[in-house]
Scaffold this active site. Sequence first.
Site, PDB file in Angstrom:
ATOM      1  CD  GLU A  45      -3.577 -41.813  24.319  1.00  0.00           C
ATOM      2  OE1 GLU A  45      -3.005 -40.955  25.028  1.00  0.00           O
ATOM      3  OE2 GLU A  45      -3.894 -42.945  24.750  1.00  0.00           O
ATOM      4  NE  ARG A  49      -8.209 -47.983  26.092  1.00  0.00           N
ATOM      5  CZ  ARG A  49      -8.212 -47.242  27.164  1.00  0.00           C
ATOM      6  NH1 ARG A  49      -9.346 -46.901  27.722  1.00  0.00           N
ATOM      7  NH2 ARG A  49      -7.091 -46.808  27.679  1.00  0.00           N
ATOM      8  CE  LYS A 132      -1.226 -43.798  29.795  1.00  0.00           C
ATOM      9  NZ  LYS A 132      -2.126 -44.261  28.729  1.00  0.00           N
TER      10      LYS A 132
HETATM   11  C1  3PG Z   1      -5.796 -44.077  29.180  1.00  0.00           C
HETATM   12  O1  3PG Z   1      -6.013 -44.888  28.328  1.00  0.00           O
HETATM   13  O2  3PG Z   1      -4.759 -43.416  29.199  1.00  0.00           O
HETATM   14  C2  3PG Z   1      -6.788 -43.908  30.239  1.00  0.00           C
HETATM   15  O3  3PG Z   1      -7.761 -44.889  30.218  1.00  0.00           O
HETATM   16  C3  3PG Z   1      -7.456 -42.597  30.222  1.00  0.00           C
HETATM   17  O4  3PG Z   1      -7.776 -42.447  31.515  1.00  0.00           O
HETATM   18  P1  3PG Z   1      -9.153 -41.845  32.032  1.00  0.00           P
HETATM   19  O5  3PG Z   1     -10.258 -42.415  31.181  1.00  0.00           O
HETATM   20  O6  3PG Z   1      -9.201 -42.316  33.448  1.00  0.00           O
HETATM   21  O7  3PG Z   1      -9.021 -40.367  31.899  1.00  0.00           O
END
Ligand code: 3PG
Length: 217
Positions: A45, A49, A132
């Site tokens: 994924e 960002r 999710k």
């Molecule tokens: C996301 O975008 O799904 C989360 O920011 C990923 O989460 P993590 O960086 O806490 O694993």
Amino acid sequence: MVSDQPGVAERMASTRLLPVLTVDDAGQAVPLGETLLQGGLDLAEVTFRTPTAEDALRAMATVPGLCVGAGTVLRIDQVDRAVDAGARFIVTPGLNADVVRRCLALSVPVFPGVATATEVMRATDLGLDVVKLFPAEHLGGVRMLAALGAPFPALRFVPTGGIDAASALSYLRHPAVLAVGGSWMAPAGLVRAGDWEQIRRLTAAAVDALASLEVPR
Ligand code: 3PG
């Protein structure tokens, strides 16, 4: 089923891990994708960002054998850009019905973030059967997932947010969990540094740990 969600969902059910990537330099997308594959993961994924996310997605989508989606998709125009760049699925942090409907209209699987029963009901009303759970650890972890999922026995979750190598396994043992997402397999700092060896090691360790799951996949 209103989209081809089963295709990607089935891959999630078999891979069980969804690395969530933040890529600052599109030139790193191909080596990063190849590193994930070498570590045993065929899903990725790319989060919207960074200014280069779209280019990174476009580049990573060319890696043979890798199923690449877009994350942190907040608006309809981002859905269109992500799909145009080759995204095979869309992940969103929260539930936006317009974004979901756009994905469904394009027959692109979408996994919106939910955090409450009301949001789950909105997602199921839209025809989804995989969501999710975000941010999973901060919401209460596996116990929260079990409680939230209980009234929706047909629903499957991809918990994401604050999960690490150890906690991933406890989620994956829960029958409502299709796969677990997170950045721990390819942390942004290591991606930025181009430390493919360390990412390969983290990825392979995460994949190896799946062997310890008692619940059959
Ligand atoms: C996301 O975008 O799904 C989360 O920011 C990923 O989460 P993590 O960086 O806490 O694993």
